[in-house]
Design a protein around this motif. Structure first.
Motif, mmCIF file in Angstrom:
data_model
loop_
_atom_site.group_PDB
_atom_site.id
_atom_site.type_symbol
_atom_site.label_atom_id
_atom_site.label_comp_id
_atom_site.label_asym_id
_atom_site.label_seq_id
_atom_site.Cartn_x
_atom_site.Cartn_y
_atom_site.Cartn_z
ATOM 1 N N ALA A 1 0.843 -1.201 0.000
ATOM 2 C CA ALA A 1 0.000 0.000 0.000
ATOM 3 C C ALA A 1 0.875 1.246 0.000
ATOM 4 C CB ALA A 1 -0.917 -0.006 1.217
ATOM 5 N N LEU A 2 0.235 2.396 -0.291
ATOM 6 C CA LEU A 2 0.981 3.655 -0.335
ATOM 7 C C LEU A 2 1.580 4.000 1.022
ATOM 8 C CD1 LEU A 2 -1.360 5.880 -2.561
ATOM 9 C CD2 LEU A 2 0.791 4.773 -3.216
ATOM 10 N N ASP A 3 0.918 3.584 2.112
ATOM 11 C CA ASP A 3 1.432 3.905 3.446
ATOM 12 C C ASP A 3 2.455 2.892 3.942
ATOM 13 O OD1 ASP A 3 -0.086 1.687 3.995
ATOM 14 O OD2 ASP A 3 -1.590 2.738 5.206
ATOM 15 N N GLY A 4 2.834 1.941 3.069
ATOM 16 C CA GLY A 4 3.873 0.985 3.429
ATOM 17 C C GLY A 4 3.365 -0.335 3.965
ATOM 18 N N ARG A 5 2.085 -0.458 4.243
ATOM 19 C CA ARG A 5 1.565 -1.735 4.721
ATOM 20 C C ARG A 5 1.723 -2.800 3.627
ATOM 21 N NH1 ARG A 5 -4.324 -0.355 6.889
ATOM 22 N NH2 ARG A 5 -4.154 1.234 5.223
ATOM 23 N N ARG A 6 2.031 -4.028 4.051
ATOM 24 C CA ARG A 6 2.340 -5.097 3.114
ATOM 25 C C ARG A 6 1.549 -6.361 3.459
ATOM 26 N NH1 ARG A 6 7.683 -4.932 0.631
ATOM 27 N NH2 ARG A 6 8.545 -2.818 0.849
ATOM 28 N N PHE A 7 1.194 -7.092 2.419
ATOM 29 C CA PHE A 7 0.553 -8.392 2.595
ATOM 30 C C PHE A 7 1.222 -9.374 1.625
ATOM 31 C CE2 PHE A 7 -2.715 -5.339 3.793
ATOM 32 C CZ PHE A 7 -3.131 -5.838 5.027
ATOM 33 N N THR A 8 1.679 -10.467 2.137
ATOM 34 C CA THR A 8 2.242 -11.480 1.252
ATOM 35 C C THR A 8 1.120 -12.145 0.468
ATOM 36 O OG1 THR A 8 2.074 -13.269 2.867
ATOM 37 C CG2 THR A 8 4.100 -11.932 2.902
ATOM 38 N N TYR A 9 1.472 -12.686 -0.683
ATOM 39 C CA TYR A 9 0.479 -13.396 -1.475
ATOM 40 C C TYR A 9 -0.141 -14.539 -0.673
ATOM 41 C CZ TYR A 9 1.871 -11.035 -5.835
ATOM 42 O OH TYR A 9 2.110 -10.102 -6.818
ATOM 43 N N GLY A 10 0.690 -15.202 0.136
ATOM 44 C CA GLY A 10 0.181 -16.314 0.925
ATOM 45 C C GLY A 10 -0.912 -15.894 1.888
ATOM 46 N N SER A 11 -0.784 -14.693 2.465
ATOM 47 C CA SER A 11 -1.791 -14.228 3.426
ATOM 48 C C SER A 11 -3.077 -13.787 2.741
ATOM 49 C CB SER A 11 -1.215 -13.067 4.245
ATOM 50 O OG SER A 11 -1.019 -11.917 3.430
ATOM 51 N N LEU A 12 -3.023 -13.563 1.435
ATOM 52 C CA LEU A 12 -4.193 -13.081 0.696
ATOM 53 C C LEU A 12 -4.859 -14.160 -0.149
ATOM 54 C CD1 LEU A 12 -2.642 -9.744 -0.654
ATOM 55 C CD2 LEU A 12 -4.352 -9.930 1.174
ATOM 56 N N ILE A 13 -4.198 -15.292 -0.334
ATOM 57 C CA ILE A 13 -4.621 -16.230 -1.355
ATOM 58 C C ILE A 13 -5.998 -16.818 -1.088
ATOM 59 C CG2 ILE A 13 -3.394 -18.168 -0.304
ATOM 60 C CD1 ILE A 13 -4.002 -17.461 -4.042
ATOM 61 N N GLU A 14 -6.335 -17.087 0.164
ATOM 62 C CA GLU A 14 -7.647 -17.667 0.446
ATOM 63 C C GLU A 14 -8.760 -16.707 0.030
ATOM 64 O OE1 GLU A 14 -10.233 -19.729 4.062
ATOM 65 O OE2 GLU A 14 -8.225 -18.918 4.471
ATOM 66 N N ASP A 15 -8.613 -15.436 0.369
ATOM 67 C CA ASP A 15 -9.619 -14.448 -0.032
ATOM 68 C C ASP A 15 -9.627 -14.256 -1.551
ATOM 69 O OD1 ASP A 15 -10.262 -14.095 2.617
ATOM 70 O OD2 ASP A 15 -9.033 -12.296 2.865
ATOM 71 N N ALA A 16 -8.446 -14.219 -2.149
ATOM 72 C CA ALA A 16 -8.348 -13.986 -3.594
ATOM 73 C C ALA A 16 -9.021 -15.102 -4.394
ATOM 74 C CB ALA A 16 -6.887 -13.849 -4.006
ATOM 75 N N SER A 17 -8.919 -16.335 -3.911
ATOM 76 C CA SER A 17 -9.484 -17.467 -4.643
ATOM 77 C C SER A 17 -11.003 -17.459 -4.655
ATOM 78 C CB SER A 17 -8.982 -18.776 -4.042
ATOM 79 O OG SER A 17 -9.475 -18.948 -2.724
ATOM 80 N N LYS A 18 -11.614 -16.640 -3.786
ATOM 81 C CA LYS A 18 -13.082 -16.582 -3.707
ATOM 82 C C LYS A 18 -13.670 -15.423 -4.505
ATOM 83 C CE LYS A 18 -12.888 -18.557 0.952
ATOM 84 N NZ LYS A 18 -13.117 -18.302 2.403
#
Length: 764
Positions: free
Chosen positions: A178-195
């Motif tokens: 994100a612009l403010d520097g917050r980060r999310f690895t793909y692994g932490s997002l993958i369950e939500d992304a797959s839906k």
């Protein structure tokens, strides 16, 4: 993870699971397709997976990508890798668009992707063909879109979690930032992304300046396994209850079996059955057996081979018994020497006959090309299990969709009941675009007296004896040169037996396997004619590496060198005058030919090999160039005669394929194709007499030794931003004529024939 998955053993390649996990295509949400991994109930073929992919939770996004919660990325390869490096280049296209961390990426072969659409096959991945030079160009748009869709889903997941618009986020090395520097690895997002539902349109693709992997060198993803002997080819695979089958083919393609005695064969311990297999009537060449076949089926390979030795067979020749390669060559020469109309007038620009009446000089030459075999490192083989409602195959094929058609015809199973896995293939060169060996294996596996899985294995000798060969050919070329030393007329006539006979191609198009309508110097000479004379032969013929360019480039580029010699000028100058100024020349087949790009690669090899010394060098320098399918190639070769032996001292090759996906892979393909072409030029020729092939082993059909080949191939790759063109056999057409032209300069003897062995016998 279940306890049985933990009971495994570690190897350098990964984990060999005690219960095998197989790639499978699953239906995903909103019509998405995803790569899944399931437990294989009925098969125990080894499919090693790296430890990083054995996490508890995996999620699929799109047709090619799978990510686990630890951020490990699995990317599938749709095309078979026959040594062309597509197992590396194709996933890197996806990974770059996905902004994946390449160090966290593992690659697997997808095998055939097919679903059942009302009884008709629906191909999940589109085109699936390997080793034909079209994998990257055909996949370029598809795979970029696949990576972009996967990246879009991850961005949407992060945007929902942060409550910000997705366009305020970016991806980098497996992380959404994100612009403010917050980060999310793909692994932490993958369950939500797959839906998340798939987008209605393809998200914006990266522009060239943003590429992180494309254009950067990378070694083959399976290089370590290959060089350490851990790669499991199809020939290494088997199911637990598999029988092994070896075969004997009729020596004549149209012969018959007059007598058979297999009493001694059945007496061999382990031999189960001896079966006769017959070609299916009415089927196209390459989709069924090429000749009558006798199979020995046994519990193991040793017993099968021993049983085969004890077979007593009496074959009767057919009409092909009268054929010989020498007679076909003489027939071709007679066709070109006479006034017979051609089978096809391929191209006719201007008026060649009228140009000839104004000639200041004329020149004519004839070139002969031999028949060639494929000689793959891995002989033909196929592992088949056929059950009531399912067929499972492990096949080293270049075209799994064509293999599917053979299985479907012989079993009657629906499209989704046929599963085809394609491990790394031990060489193809066009041979594995045909599937006679698949038909043999399926016929055996479906025989009521077998009722078990079958592993069919050919020997290298059978590969040579029963190949689909590249036809020999004869080329007669003539030119008209005016008072200004310009080539004003070019007449090229070629005689050969088309590869496309009995392959569903109209007679009017049989020439397309033998000559290219836009090959050099078409469109560069105002009066240009190209004629093809079709010959008839019962000898099986099939696709071969770089055809039709290999034989035609040798004739054309050798002839240009002869033209230069007749005019007492530098062959490089002759080439440049023929190519003219840099421009885009329309091609009759569509697209354009950029003479500037061809001039560039020609000059690059000339500069690198110090062509300025061409006339005064004690060694021989030869040069050649060619273009096809939007790619450009040139070779310059230096040879010497030392102690009455030919020494290839230097080889330089320059290629322009547009955008380069993997420079290291491209250089490897160029070097490999160059050495293949030199080996072919120096040593190889298939002959037949009384309808039978005369070469039966590496002794009769010897690939070039290290001593015959150069110490290195210097490769120059031209960077570019055009859509990529194929390169798997790009370097083959020009290596042989550059070598022949160099030999001529070194020996003052014009070489007009491939292989060069006979003509160079006094130097070898």
């Amino acid at each position: 993870m279940s306890d049985d998955l933990l009971s495994n053993h570690i190897s350098n390649r990964g984990i060999q699971l005690s219960r095998r996990r197989f790639l499978q295509v699953l239906a995903g949400g909103a019509g998405a397709l995803m790569i899944g991994i399931r437990m294989a109930d009925a098969a125990d073929v080894d499919v090693p997976l790296p430890p990083s992919l054995l996490g508890d939770t995996f999620y699929g996004i799109g047709a090619y990508v799978r990510i686990d919660t630890d951020g490990n990325v699995l990317i599938g390869v749709r095309d078979p890798d026959t040594g062309t490096g597509v197992a590396t280049s194709l996933p890197r296209i996806i990974a770059d668009e996905l902004d994946a961390d390449w160090n966290r990426v593992s690659v697997v072969s997808l095998g055939l992707g097919v679903t059942n659409n009302n009884g008709e096959p629906s191909w999940i991945y589109g085109r699936q063909v390997g080793g034909t030079g079209g994998s990257i160009s055909a996949a370029w748009a598809d795979l970029r879109q696949a990576g972009a869709v996967a990246r879009w889903l991850l961005l949407q997941a992060a945007a929902r979690r942060l409550g910000v618009p997705a366009d305020r986020l970016r991806c980098e090395s497996g992380t959404v930032i994100a612009l403010d520097g917050r980060r999310f690895t793909y692994g932490s997002l993958i369950e939500d992304a797959s839906k998340i539902d798939m987008p209605n349109s393809v998200p914006p693709l990266k522009t060239g300046e943003r590429y992180q992997l494309i254009g950067k060198p990378a070694g083959d993803v399976d290089a370590r396994e290959i060089v350490t002997g851990q790669t499991r080819f199809a020939i290494d695979q088997q199911y637990g209850d598999t029988l092994t089958a070896v075969v004997v083919h009729c020596p004549w393609p149209d012969g018959t079996l007059e007598g058979i005695d297999f009493t001694d064969t059945l007496a061999v311990k382990g031999v189960v059955k001896v079966l006769q297999l017959n070609p299916e009537a009415g089927q196209q060449t390459g989709t069924t057996l090429s000749t009558i076949t006798v199979a020995v089926v046994a519990e193991d390979t040793w017993s099968a081979l021993k049983g085969r030795q004890k077979l007593k067979l009496k074959w009767k020749p057919g009409a092909s018994n009268s054929e010989s390669s020498d007679a076909l060559e003489q027939q071709a020469g007679a066709l070109l020497a006479g006034n017979t109309d051609p089978t096809t007038r391929v191209r006719n620009d201007g008026d060649v006959d009228a140009a000839g009446k104004k000639a200041a000089r004329r020149l004519e030459a004839t070139y002969f090309q031999p028949w060639l075999a494929h000689a793959t490192a891995e002989p033909m083989n196929c592992l088949v299990r056929v059950e009531k409602d399912k067929a499972t195959l492990v096949v080293p094929t270049q075209a799994p969709q064509k293999a599917w058609a053979v299985v479907h015809r012989l079993t009657g199973l629906t499209p989704d009941q046929i599963q085809i896995s394609v491990p790394r293939v031990g060489g193809g060169y066009g041979r594995r675009l045909d599937h006679d060996y698949v038909a043999e294996a399926v016929m055996l596996a479906t025989n009521k007296d077998i009722n078990k899985s079958v592993r069919l294995m050919w020997t290298h000798e059978q590969d040579l004896d029963h190949d689909y060969y590249r036809s020999g050919s004869v080329h007669q070329l003539s030119v008209v040169i005016d008072h200004k030393r310009q080539i004003t007329g070019w007449n090229q006539r070629m005689a050969s037996a088309s590869t496309l006979v009995n392959r569903g191609v109209p007679d009017s198009r049989l020439w397309t396997s033998e000559v290219d309508v836009d090959q050099l110097p078409a469109a560069l000479v105002p009066n240009y004619r190209s004629d093809w004379y079709g010959q008839t032969s019962a000898i099986p013929r099939g696709p071969a590496r770089s055809m039709p360019h290999l034989s035609n480039a040798f004739a054309v580029e050798s002839f240009i060198d002869e033209i230069a010699h007749s005019m007492k000028e530098d062959p490089l100058d002759t080439h440049l005058r023929l190519l003219g100024e840099a421009r885009e020349v329309p091609l009759s087949g569509g697209g354009t030919f950029d003479t500037g790009r061809l001039i560039n690669v020609l000059k690059l090899v000339a500069d690198r090999i110090e062509w300025k010394n061409w006339l005064h060098s004690v060694n021989g320098l030869g040069i050649a160039c060619w273009h096809f399918n939007g790619a450009y190639v040139a070779h310059a070769i230096e040879v010497a005669s030392k102690d009455q032996k030919l020494v290839i001292q230097r080889v330089v090759c320059a290629v322009d394929v547009g955008r380069i996906i993997n420079p290291m892979g491209l250089e490897g393909q160029v070097a490999g194709a160059t050495l293949d072409a030199l080996s072919t030029a120096l040593n190889l020729s298939i002959t037949f007499k009384d309808g039978q092939i005369q070469q039966h082993s590496g002794k009769d059909y010897p690939l070039a030794s290290m001593a015959q080949l150069p110490d290195a191939v210097e490769v120059i790759t031209v960077p570019g931003d055009r859509d990529p063109a194929g390169a798997s056999f790009l370097a083959m057409p020009t290596a042989a004529p550059a070598l022949a032209n160099a030999v001529f300069r070194a020996t003052a003897v014009r070489i007009r024939r491939l292989p060069l062995t006979k003509e160079l016998s006094r130097l070898s």
